[in-house]
Motif scaffolding. Sequence first.
Motif, mmCIF file in Angstrom:
data_model
loop_
_atom_site.group_PDB
_atom_site.id
_atom_site.type_symbol
_atom_site.label_atom_id
_atom_site.label_comp_id
_atom_site.label_asym_id
_atom_site.label_seq_id
_atom_site.Cartn_x
_atom_site.Cartn_y
_atom_site.Cartn_z
ATOM 1 N N ARG A 7 0.825 -1.208 0.000
ATOM 2 C CA ARG A 7 0.000 0.000 0.000
ATOM 3 C C ARG A 7 0.862 1.261 0.000
ATOM 4 O O ARG A 7 1.864 1.339 0.701
ATOM 5 C CB ARG A 7 -0.857 -0.040 1.263
ATOM 6 N N GLN A 8 0.449 2.245 -0.797
ATOM 7 C CA GLN A 8 1.073 3.567 -0.807
ATOM 8 C C GLN A 8 0.020 4.558 -0.335
ATOM 9 O O GLN A 8 -1.033 4.693 -0.955
ATOM 10 C CB GLN A 8 1.547 3.929 -2.213
ATOM 11 N N GLU A 9 0.289 5.247 0.776
ATOM 12 C CA GLU A 9 -0.711 6.156 1.333
ATOM 13 C C GLU A 9 -0.761 7.490 0.608
ATOM 14 O O GLU A 9 -1.831 8.022 0.361
ATOM 15 C CB GLU A 9 -0.464 6.360 2.824
ATOM 16 N N LYS A 10 0.403 8.059 0.291
ATOM 17 C CA LYS A 10 0.463 9.359 -0.381
ATOM 18 C C LYS A 10 1.437 9.273 -1.534
ATOM 19 O O LYS A 10 2.342 8.439 -1.545
ATOM 20 C CB LYS A 10 0.927 10.446 0.594
ATOM 21 N N ALA A 11 1.271 10.172 -2.510
ATOM 22 C CA ALA A 11 2.181 10.209 -3.656
ATOM 23 C C ALA A 11 3.613 10.413 -3.172
ATOM 24 O O ALA A 11 3.855 11.120 -2.196
ATOM 25 C CB ALA A 11 1.775 11.324 -4.598
ATOM 26 N N HIS A 15 5.789 2.075 -1.064
ATOM 27 C CA HIS A 15 4.762 1.073 -0.824
ATOM 28 C C HIS A 15 5.237 0.197 0.335
ATOM 29 O O HIS A 15 6.402 -0.173 0.396
ATOM 30 C CB HIS A 15 4.552 0.201 -2.066
ATOM 31 N N ALA A 43 -6.044 5.119 0.181
ATOM 32 C CA ALA A 43 -4.682 4.863 -0.284
ATOM 33 C C ALA A 43 -4.481 5.498 -1.650
ATOM 34 O O ALA A 43 -5.423 5.659 -2.423
ATOM 35 C CB ALA A 43 -4.433 3.365 -0.375
ATOM 36 N N LYS A 44 -3.251 5.874 -1.953
ATOM 37 C CA LYS A 44 -2.921 6.396 -3.279
ATOM 38 C C LYS A 44 -2.896 5.255 -4.292
ATOM 39 O O LYS A 44 -3.409 5.372 -5.388
ATOM 40 C CB LYS A 44 -1.565 7.107 -3.221
ATOM 41 N N SER A 45 -2.273 4.136 -3.901
ATOM 42 C CA SER A 45 -2.259 2.976 -4.795
ATOM 43 C C SER A 45 -2.028 1.695 -3.996
ATOM 44 O O SER A 45 -1.521 1.728 -2.873
ATOM 45 C CB SER A 45 -1.191 3.118 -5.878
#
Length: 77
Positions: A7-11, A15, A43-45
């Motif tokens: 998981r990526q929370e912010k740009a 991850h 999440a961002k991605s």
Amino acid sequence: MIWEVFRQEKAKEYHTHVGNVHAPNAELAKQYAQIMHARRKPAKSLWVVPKDEIRTVDADEPGIEMGGTTQKQYRWA
């Protein structure tokens, strides 16, 4: 089949591994990952990867060198 979720929370952030999901195919794995790991906290991605496709490199294995493989003595005073 087990799928690992990152998981990526912010740009521009890294991850991080947040867990796994059990799903028979990639489409359901993506849906399960969104429900389990991005529903309450946006999440961002997400990366959803089959566990069988993840490989490890261990620095203790013969013939494996982590970093420092090039000669940079010219940088040292």
